[in-house]
Design a protein around this motif. Structure first.
Motif, PDB file in Angstrom:
ATOM      1  N   SER A   1      42.827  64.738  11.286  1.00  0.00           N
ATOM      2  CA  SER A   1      41.737  65.278  12.100  1.00  0.00           C
ATOM      3  C   SER A   1      40.760  64.525  12.635  1.00  0.00           C
ATOM      4  O   SER A   1      40.676  63.380  12.019  1.00  0.00           O
ATOM      5  CB  SER A   1      41.333  66.514  11.688  1.00  0.00           C
ATOM      6  N   GLY A   2      39.822  64.921  13.469  1.00  0.00           N
ATOM      7  CA  GLY A   2      38.848  64.027  13.874  1.00  0.00           C
ATOM      8  C   GLY A   2      38.747  63.196  15.113  1.00  0.00           C
ATOM      9  O   GLY A   2      37.929  62.476  15.825  1.00  0.00           O
ATOM     10  N   TRP A   3      39.920  63.221  15.814  1.00  0.00           N
ATOM     11  CA  TRP A   3      40.062  62.246  17.164  1.00  0.00           C
ATOM     12  C   TRP A   3      39.315  62.838  18.314  1.00  0.00           C
ATOM     13  O   TRP A   3      39.171  63.871  18.245  1.00  0.00           O
ATOM     14  CB  TRP A   3      41.398  61.894  17.346  1.00  0.00           C
TER      15      TRP A   3
ATOM     16  N   LEU B   1      47.694  66.061  14.431  1.00  0.00           N
ATOM     17  CA  LEU B   1      46.251  65.550  14.553  1.00  0.00           C
ATOM     18  C   LEU B   1      45.387  66.432  15.167  1.00  0.00           C
ATOM     19  O   LEU B   1      45.747  66.567  16.338  1.00  0.00           O
ATOM     20  CB  LEU B   1      46.109  63.997  14.879  1.00  0.00           C
ATOM     21  N   VAL B   2      44.591  66.959  14.486  1.00  0.00           N
ATOM     22  CA  VAL B   2      43.606  67.702  15.288  1.00  0.00           C
ATOM     23  C   VAL B   2      42.321  67.390  15.996  1.00  0.00           C
ATOM     24  O   VAL B   2      41.906  66.550  15.172  1.00  0.00           O
ATOM     25  CB  VAL B   2      43.265  69.207  14.348  1.00  0.00           C
ATOM     26  N   ARG B   3      42.025  67.800  17.158  1.00  0.00           N
ATOM     27  CA  ARG B   3      40.836  67.162  17.736  1.00  0.00           C
ATOM     28  C   ARG B   3      39.662  67.395  16.861  1.00  0.00           C
ATOM     29  O   ARG B   3      39.466  68.382  16.259  1.00  0.00           O
ATOM     30  CB  ARG B   3      40.790  67.534  19.168  1.00  0.00           C
ATOM     31  N   VAL B   4      38.632  66.606  17.162  1.00  0.00           N
ATOM     32  CA  VAL B   4      37.237  66.868  16.363  1.00  0.00           C
ATOM     33  C   VAL B   4      36.807  68.084  16.530  1.00  0.00           C
ATOM     34  O   VAL B   4      36.038  68.573  15.652  1.00  0.00           O
ATOM     35  CB  VAL B   4      36.272  65.671  16.952  1.00  0.00           C
TER      36      VAL B   4
ATOM     37  N   LEU C   1      44.253  62.736   6.925  1.00  0.00           N
ATOM     38  CA  LEU C   1      43.860  61.350   7.396  1.00  0.00           C
ATOM     39  C   LEU C   1      42.696  61.831   8.603  1.00  0.00           C
ATOM     40  O   LEU C   1      42.615  62.794   9.220  1.00  0.00           O
ATOM     41  CB  LEU C   1      45.000  61.071   8.519  1.00  0.00           C
ATOM     42  N   ASP C   2      41.386  60.998   8.366  1.00  0.00           N
ATOM     43  CA  ASP C   2      40.316  61.166   8.990  1.00  0.00           C
ATOM     44  C   ASP C   2      40.258  60.145  10.038  1.00  0.00           C
ATOM     45  O   ASP C   2      40.091  58.982   9.797  1.00  0.00           O
ATOM     46  CB  ASP C   2      39.186  61.011   8.106  1.00  0.00           C
ATOM     47  N   LEU C   3      39.922  60.453  11.526  1.00  0.00           N
ATOM     48  CA  LEU C   3      39.977  59.957  12.452  1.00  0.00           C
ATOM     49  C   LEU C   3      38.695  59.872  13.101  1.00  0.00           C
ATOM     50  O   LEU C   3      38.417  59.346  14.409  1.00  0.00           O
ATOM     51  CB  LEU C   3      41.090  60.288  13.363  1.00  0.00           C
ATOM     52  N   THR C   4      37.551  60.378  12.341  1.00  0.00           N
ATOM     53  CA  THR C   4      36.319  60.502  13.250  1.00  0.00           C
ATOM     54  C   THR C   4      35.538  58.947  13.674  1.00  0.00           C
ATOM     55  O   THR C   4      34.684  58.943  14.328  1.00  0.00           O
ATOM     56  CB  THR C   4      35.526  61.264  12.203  1.00  0.00           C
ATOM     57  N   MET C   5      35.997  58.149  12.871  1.00  0.00           N
ATOM     58  CA  MET C   5      35.119  56.819  12.918  1.00  0.00           C
ATOM     59  C   MET C   5      36.080  55.917  13.987  1.00  0.00           C
ATOM     60  O   MET C   5      35.487  54.778  14.140  1.00  0.00           O
ATOM     61  CB  MET C   5      35.038  56.114  11.597  1.00  0.00           C
ATOM     62  N   ALA C   6      37.170  56.357  14.484  1.00  0.00           N
ATOM     63  CA  ALA C   6      37.928  55.476  15.407  1.00  0.00           C
ATOM     64  C   ALA C   6      37.413  55.500  16.641  1.00  0.00           C
ATOM     65  O   ALA C   6      37.060  56.374  17.249  1.00  0.00           O
ATOM     66  CB  ALA C   6      39.425  56.068  15.535  1.00  0.00           C
ATOM     67  N   LYS C   7      37.079  54.281  17.084  1.00  0.00           N
ATOM     68  CA  LYS C   7      36.461  54.075  18.235  1.00  0.00           C
ATOM     69  C   LYS C   7      37.060  53.627  19.600  1.00  0.00           C
ATOM     70  O   LYS C   7      36.787  53.520  20.461  1.00  0.00           O
ATOM     71  CB  LYS C   7      35.177  52.681  18.292  1.00  0.00           C
ATOM     72  N   SER C   8      38.595  53.741  19.304  1.00  0.00           N
ATOM     73  CA  SER C   8      39.423  53.452  20.284  1.00  0.00           C
ATOM     74  C   SER C   8      40.629  53.910  20.119  1.00  0.00           C
ATOM     75  O   SER C   8      40.967  54.138  18.907  1.00  0.00           O
ATOM     76  CB  SER C   8      39.649  51.736  20.745  1.00  0.00           C
ATOM     77  N   LEU C   9      41.612  54.009  21.047  1.00  0.00           N
ATOM     78  CA  LEU C   9      43.047  54.700  20.593  1.00  0.00           C
ATOM     79  C   LEU C   9      43.865  53.767  19.742  1.00  0.00           C
ATOM     80  O   LEU C   9      44.526  54.146  18.860  1.00  0.00           O
ATOM     81  CB  LEU C   9      43.850  54.644  21.947  1.00  0.00           C
TER      82      LEU C   9
END
Length: 563
Positions: free
Chosen positions: A129-131, A158-161, A98-106
């Protein structure tokens, strides 16, 4: 998917035969000159071993007969880019999870997590990852309770960016046996719920192992797939070689398997994840170059502190936005010196992660101490060197110290850095020009997957100190912008020097490996906006095409005619 499944079969029109002389001509070429400047050329001859035999400038005579000729049609050619600091397997695994780099809000992040869980019902854990809570506009870290809303009863991690904090749900915390009574590991932090000691859901640096030790281990075939995905991502951006920072024995074995099967196209110089992996991989000394200069283990990667975003970077003074904390040193100076000495006594190169100003001061002091005992060409590496006390900057110019830095971090981190440090402490932040002025070698990279490995984006940031939006107008701390020549060399000759490869990689020059790119812009003339938009059309390694934009596929060496 495995790298082999992403490939297209090469044809004579697409890639010349192996073990043949190849003339690449009619190009607009630029390369480092080995002295800090650049030089131009119009063509070059590749010998049967995949090395540059001659370089041709205007008016030079070309050979009358060669096996193959490539007409560059006036296109721009530059050396293959070298990423001086990346995480190869993590880059591949980020493509598979799962890639969360593009998430702009919780809320957007939770929606993405819910969708991924629904699409992967058989996965035993939800991994990603990617939050980045700063990108979400939060002035706090997310919680397990919030993650529970998107994950139900399945463990999630989920690992931080920045790779220095992880977000767990209640099921993962329970599976790891973490409670209010769990002791905090050295160099780590367990964030607690307000008013008590129950874990809140985020684990920083050394505490991440509490969760990760209970996760399912990747299978060898998973690692093989991850390596294939990483190679595709790197080759598409023109990266022909990379320093892998933190290689485990399992990672090393995956790289060996790929090379044995002729699937290792990129060149990887590894730095073992700690002295235990160093001894497992290298034994009594660094390895030689293997697989025709495609794989080598140079040394060891040590962590002295964490990252700014998770407030793990070790500072001399408290955080401006968290006055109760100076960060999280992963070890003290004595422990660091002992580990550095253990590696240096067997001639392993030492690379130390240091982001905060206290961490940088500590590693620079250790380098000075150890240099009295360990003589010769050591090339001590400081990885990141993001926040340095101006009083410590001159120390980079001593003892052959290399500053391994990542321009893209400055563009991503500048507002966060201002919040963490306050405006009065920014003079030594991402201080590329000042550090280079001491005589230290700059080696530029990306820290992929923390930032995507995009060297031409990095070049744009290095010369402008601006983000993709062109802000700030004159650049952030603009006095630290570097020249185009220095920036290009930091991604080529400087990065090669940092990995003891300056005699074979980083230049288009006689005797060097024929690693080069066809691109659509001249990096010495393009504006920062044009540099960001630069397209890599072809990536060549060892005189053979390894990637083509025409098909967006990797071309395996074993499929090249003549093998």
């Amino acid at each position: 998917m495995l790298l082999a499944s992403t490939a297209i079969a090469a044809s004579p029109a697409l890639a010349p035969a192996a073990l043949a002389d190849v003339l690449v001509d009619n190009v607009e070429g630029v390369t480092g000159d080995g002295k800090g400047g650049v030089e131009r050329f119009e063509g070059f001859l590749i010998d049967r071993d995949g090395r540059i035999a001659e370089v041709y400038r205007h008016g030079d005579k070309r050979p009358k007969k060669v096996d193959y000729q490539v007409d560059g049609k006036g296109r721009h050619v530059v050396p293959g880019m070298i990423d001086a600091h990346g995480h190869v397997m993590a880059t591949g695994f980020a493509k598979m999870t799962l890639d969360l780099t593009m998430a702009k809000s919780l809320d957007e992040a939770l929606a993405r997590i819910t969708a991924w869980a629904a699409a992967h019902p058989d996965a035993p854990w939800i991994l990603g990852s990617g939050w980045n809570q700063a990108q979400w506009g939060l002035d706090r870290m997310p919680t397990a309770a919030e993650l529970d809303r998107a994950t139900g009863g399945k463990p999630a991690w989920l690992v931080r960016v920045d790779g220095h904090a992880g977000w767990a749900n209640s099921a993962a915390i329970s599976a790891a046996g973490v409670t209010a009574a769990t002791a905090v590991p050295q160099g780590g932090e367990i964030l607690r719920l307000s008013g008590g000691k129950q874990p809140a859901g985020v684990f920083v640096d050394g505490a991440m192992a509490l969760i990760e030790s209970k996760m399912p281990r990747p299978r060898p075939e998973d690692r093989d797939t991850a390596l294939g995905e990483a190679q595709l991502a790197l080759l598409a951006q023109g990266v022909t070689a990379i320093a892998d920072m933190g290689t485990s024995i399992d990672d090393w074995q995956a790289m060996r398997r790929a090379a044995d099967a002729s699937r290792l196209r990129i060149r990887i110089v590894t730095y073992a994840d700690g002295v235990d992996n160093m001894a497992l991989i290298g034994g009594p000394r660094p390895t030689p170059w293997l697989y025709d200069d495609h794989l080598k283990m140079n040394g060891v990667k040590l962590y002295l502190d964490g990252a700014l975003g998770s407030r793990g970077a070790w500072l001399k003074a408290p955080y401006a936005d968290a006055p109760e904390s100076k960060g999280l040193p992963r070890m003290n100076e004595t422990q660091l010196g002992n580990l550095m000495s253990r590696a240096a006594m067997d001639n392993f190169q030492v690379a130390v992660h240091a982001i905060g100003d206290q961490a940088n001061a500590t590693v620079l002091a250790s380098i000075e101490d150890l240099s009295a005992t360990y003589k010769g060409d050591r090339r001590w590496r400081v990885e990141h060197a993001q926040i340095v006390d101006p009083a410590d900057i001159p120390r980079f110019g001593k003892f052959g110290t290399i500053a391994s830095m990542q321009p893209q971090h400055e563009a991503s981190d500048r507002t966060m850095a201002e919040a963490r440090l306050g405006p009065a402490r920014l003079a030594g932040a991402y201080a590329w020009k000042s550090i280079a002025a001491t005589g230290a070698t700059l080696a530029f990279g990306s820290d992929t997957p923390v930032e995507p490995s995009q060297p031409f984006v990095g070049l744009a940031v290095a010369i402008s100190r601006q983000g993709a939006d062109g802000q700030p107008f004159n650049g952030w701390q603009p006095q630290e912008a570097v020249s185009r020549e220095l920036a290009l060399n930091a991604y080529t000759t400087g990065a090669a020097y940092a990995m003891f490869a300056e005699d074979r990689l980083g230049r288009i020059a006689k005797g060097y490996r024929a690693d080069f790119l066809f691109v659509d812009a001249d990096p010495m003339l393009a504006t920062p906006e044009q540099l960001r938009a630069t397209k890599v059309m072809e990536t060549w390694i060892g005189g053979q095409m390894a990637w083509s934009a025409a098909k967006d596929r990797v071309i395996p060496a074993k499929d090249t005619p003549g093998r």
